[in-house]
Write an enzyme that holds these catalytic residues in place. Structure first.
Site, PDB file in Angstrom:
ATOM      1  CB  CYS B  86      -0.891  -0.138   1.015  1.00 30.60           C
ATOM      2  SG  CYS B  86      -2.136   0.962   1.019  1.00 30.60           S
ATOM      3  CG  HIS B 203      -3.125  -3.436   3.692  1.00 25.51           C
ATOM      4  ND1 HIS B 203      -2.087  -2.886   4.317  1.00 25.51           N
ATOM      5  CD2 HIS B 203      -3.839  -2.393   3.098  1.00 25.51           C
ATOM      6  CE1 HIS B 203      -2.355  -1.611   4.030  1.00 25.51           C
ATOM      7  NE2 HIS B 203      -3.237  -1.312   3.313  1.00 25.51           N
ATOM      8  CD  GLU B 205      -0.583  -5.397   6.004  1.00 18.79           C
ATOM      9  OE1 GLU B 205      -0.334  -6.050   5.040  1.00 18.79           O
ATOM     10  OE2 GLU B 205      -0.778  -4.251   6.054  1.00 18.79           O
TER      11      GLU B 205
END
Lengths: 83, 233
Positions: B86, B203, B205
């Site tokens: 990002c 994302h 994560e």
């Protein structure tokens, strides 16, 4: 050494889509204002530069505009001496 | 294996990345401050999401000049794996470690939702164990993810198979209706010519644990662990 004021205007290159400009134009159009063919949004920076000459100040501003203030992939810029 | 996670003033996904590396994968993780001139022996560098320098000027434009980025550039030049997620992707673009730039989303809206991305290549450390064509469900959260590059740059990305992730339907079909931000060629992630630097808007994560509803992102971190382990054998 004197202080010089340089104005830098950064705009998107021709052909790069400007969704913000389109949205602004849409609002202007929706207010019934006519004749607005295009709206392109940009950024303006006023720099105060200490240098021997106005040309040296302008050159320093152009260097900053090229390396920091604009992204050469998307944008172009114009520097002009204000005072 | 040691992951270095860079913290810029305004990063906000740094701890999420640390958590996944350390507690989900069980690997070593260290935080690196943006003013550091040392990657502290990291085997892989993560530039996390967030709003480095408040996104002032342009997303990633000021982070580019952080001292740590010279170290990241040197590390990547030696083949070290680097991933920008990002805002981290935006920083890699501004630095010139990846080609192109980001425009405001075509919708002019901040988009925060799960999207589907098709893995286009397994020839990066971050996709090394993913079969090309596999569709991953991973969330995005950004205002400037509308990938832009000159036509010849996009052609080179296509020709060299450097588009790593592309927005698609859940079935893996490229369709503007499934492109959340207007990105050219449906680009959700790309890599450099050497293929060791990857940037992606989604994302992973935020999608690496069942408790979060989706684990599709975990394989991106597992891939680089396997790639590093393989290269050390």
């Amino acid at each position: 050494m004197t202080k010089h004021k340089v104005r830098v205007i950064v705009t998107l290159k021709n052909g790069v889509l400007d969704p913000q400009g389109l949205a602004i134009k849409h609002v202007i159009d929706s207010l019934g204002k006519t004749g607005f063919e295009e709206v392109r949004q940009g950024k303006m920076f006023d720099l105060v530069v200490t240098a021997e000459t106005s040309q040296a100040a302008l050159a320093a501003a152009q260097d900053a505009a090229k390396t920091v203030l604009s992204n050469p992939i998307l944008e172009t810029f114009v520097c002009s001496l204000v005072s | 294996m040691k992951f270095g996670i860079v913290i810029f003033p305004g990063s906000n996904c740094d701890h999420d990345a640390y958590h996944v590396v350390k507690h989900v994968l069980g690997e070593e993780a260290v935080f690196l401050w943006h003013g550091d001139r040392d990657l502290r022996g990291s085997d892989c560098v993560i530039l996390p999401g967030g709003f480095a320098y408040g996104d002032y000027l342009r997303c990633g434009a000021l982070a580019k000049f952080s001292p740590v980025m010279q170290e990241v550039a040197d590390f990547s030049a030696k083949g070290g794996p680097v991933i920008g997620i990002c805002n981290g992707f935006q920083i890699l673009l501004e630095c010139g470690l990846l080609d192109g730039a980001m425009l405001r989303n075509a919708s002019l809206r901040y988009v925060c939702k799960h999207v589907y991305v098709r893995v286009e290549t397994d020839r990066t450390p971050f996709t090394s164990i993913i079969t090309p064509g596999r569709v991953l469900k991973i969330p995005i959260g950004h205002m400037e993810g509308n990938y832009y590059a000159a036509a010849d740059t996009v052609r080179a990305l296509e020709d060299e198979a450097r588009i790593v992730f592309r927005y698609t339907s859940p079935a893996g079909e490229v369709d503007p209706a499934w492109n959340p931000n207007g990105a050219m060629a449906g680009v959700a992630g790309i890599c450099n010519k050497a293929r060791n630097v990857v940037g992606m808007m989604p994302h992973p994560e935020r999608a690496s644990e069942a408790a979060l509803g989706c684990e599709d992102g975990k394989i991106i971190f597992t891939s680089v662990v396997r790639a590093i382990a393989g290269s050390c054998v």
